[in-house]
Design an enzyme around this catalytic site. Sequence first.
Site, mmCIF file in Angstrom:
data_model
loop_
_atom_site.group_PDB
_atom_site.id
_atom_site.type_symbol
_atom_site.label_atom_id
_atom_site.label_comp_id
_atom_site.label_asym_id
_atom_site.label_seq_id
_atom_site.Cartn_x
_atom_site.Cartn_y
_atom_site.Cartn_z
ATOM 1 N N LYS A 130 0.840 -1.200 0.000
ATOM 2 C CA LYS A 130 0.000 0.000 0.000
ATOM 3 C C LYS A 130 0.877 1.252 0.000
ATOM 4 O O LYS A 130 2.082 1.159 0.288
ATOM 5 C CB LYS A 130 -0.921 -0.032 1.222
ATOM 6 N N TYR A 149 16.697 30.201 7.763
ATOM 7 C CA TYR A 149 15.511 30.921 8.232
ATOM 8 C C TYR A 149 15.477 31.008 9.757
ATOM 9 O O TYR A 149 15.763 30.029 10.448
ATOM 10 C CB TYR A 149 14.233 30.203 7.780
HETATM 11 C C1 LIG Z 1 -0.356 -1.791 6.792
HETATM 12 C C2 LIG Z 1 -0.953 -3.058 7.288
HETATM 13 C C3 LIG Z 1 -0.148 -4.189 7.426
HETATM 14 C C4 LIG Z 1 1.356 -4.148 7.300
HETATM 15 O O1 LIG Z 1 1.853 -3.594 8.501
HETATM 16 P P1 LIG Z 1 3.431 -3.424 8.790
HETATM 17 O O2 LIG Z 1 3.457 -2.974 10.209
HETATM 18 O O3 LIG Z 1 3.910 -2.375 7.855
HETATM 19 O O4 LIG Z 1 4.068 -4.729 8.565
HETATM 20 C C5 LIG Z 1 -0.780 -5.382 7.779
HETATM 21 N N1 LIG Z 1 -2.113 -5.436 7.985
HETATM 22 C C6 LIG Z 1 -2.907 -4.344 7.886
HETATM 23 C C7 LIG Z 1 -4.359 -4.469 8.142
HETATM 24 C C8 LIG Z 1 -2.356 -3.121 7.551
HETATM 25 O O5 LIG Z 1 -3.133 -2.041 7.457
#
Ligand SMILES: *Cc1c(COP(=O)(O)O)cnc(C)c1O
Length: 383
Positions: free
Chosen positions: A47, A276
Site C-alpha cells: 500500500k 531561516y
Molecule cells: C499496513 C498493514 C499491514 C502491514 O503492517 P506493517 O506494520 O507495515 O508490517 C498489515 N495489515 C494491515 C491491516 C495493515 O493495514
Amino acid sequence: MHATSPFIPPEDATGATLTVDLAAVVENWRQLDKRTGPKCNTGAAVKADAYGLGADQVGPALMRAGCQTFYVADVGEGVRLRAALGGGPNANPRIVVFGGPLPGTEKLYLDHMLVPVINSLEQADRWRTFVGAGAVLHETVLHVDTGMNRLGFSSADFATLMADPDRTVGLFPLFLMTHLVSAERAGDDINTLQRDRFASHFGRFKVRFPDGGGSIANSAGIFLGPEFHLEYARPGSALYGVNPTPTAANPMIQTIRLLGRVLQVRTVPEDGFVGYGGTAPVAAGTRLATVGVGYADGYPRTLSNSAKAVIAGHTVPVVGIVSMDLIVLDISTIPESEAREGAMAELIGPALPVDDVATAAGTIGYEILTGLGRRYHRRYLRA
Ligand SMILES: *Cc1c(COP(=O)(O)O)cnc(C)c1O
C-alpha cells in the site's frame, strides 16, 4: 510513465538521488517467509506505493521471488497494482484490498481480480447482493476487530454474521483476519489478548468455512512467534528495512539510500547564523555545505538542527532550519577536498538507517518512507 509524472533530469543534474535496492527488499521478504514457515503464505503489504519505494517496481520483484499475496489500502491502488503484476482470471498473485468495497466500486473488484476485505455487516450485505448471492464466485477476506477499534466487524456483528448462513452466501472467504494494536512491543498483554479473542472468532469461522485460513501478523507480529503466523502473514514495513523488533537489533537490511547533492560550499566570513529564523549560530571560519534536499522532498522539517548526514565517510550535522528545497551541513571537520560542490551526502541509508532518521524527526520509519519525494532521480537496483 504516468501522464502526471514530472520531468526528472538525468541523475547528475538533480539535487538528490534515491536508490531503491529491490534485491534487499526481496532478501527481507525471503527472511520473513522463512521465519513464518512452509504452512504460512507470506505476502507483502505494498500500500501507499510500497511505502513510498514504488509499487510498480517492488510488486513485480517480489512476485518473481515467489510472493503470491499482495495487500493494498484502497481499490485504486489495487487497480494500478494489477496492471503492474498482470494475471488472468482467478489470477495469482492475489491482491487484497484492506479498506473494504465502497458503494459503486464493486465492479472494479471483479474486473481487476481484487479481493475485497469485508469489514462490516453493511459491506457483507452489499457485496452479497452485488454477486447475486453466490452466482459469481469471487473470494473475499473477512476482518474481525479484536481491540484496534479501527476497521473490521465488532465481535457482536461478527457473531451475527456467523450465526446466519444466508448472510454469508457468496462471500467465499479466503481467510479471517485481525490486526494487532501493539505488535512491536512483544511484552504487551494486548498481543495475547487479541490472539485469544481472534481464536474464539476463528473457531466459529472454521465451523462455517473449514478451508478458510487465519491471519494476524503484520511485520512485527511475525516476530511474536509461531502462534501468530497462521495461514497468511501481511508484512509491510520490515520488507523495506524498518525494524520490526525496536527493542533489539534490526534483523532487516536497509533498502533505500537517499543522497543529496552539495550545491554550494562556503566559509562563513563573520560570526552569524544559518538559515531561516537564524536558529543556528555559526562562528567565522565555519565551513558549510548547502544540499539540494528539503521538506518538499520528504526530508521532515522536524529534522532542523537535529539530523546527521554522511559525506565521504564523515558524519556531520544539519545546521539550521530545513527549508523547502535545501538543508545546510556543517562540514568544518571534513578535509576540503572531500566535500566540494557536486559531492553527495547520504541523508538516509545504510549509514543512517530510516529508523534513526525517524527518531531524530520525532516520527516513525513508516512516515519517513511514505513521505519520500517525487522530485529527485530514482534508481532501482534489480533483484
Ligand atoms: C499496513 C498493514 C499491514 C502491514 O503492517 P506493517 O506494520 O507495515 O508490517 C498489515 N495489515 C494491515 C491491516 C495493515 O493495514
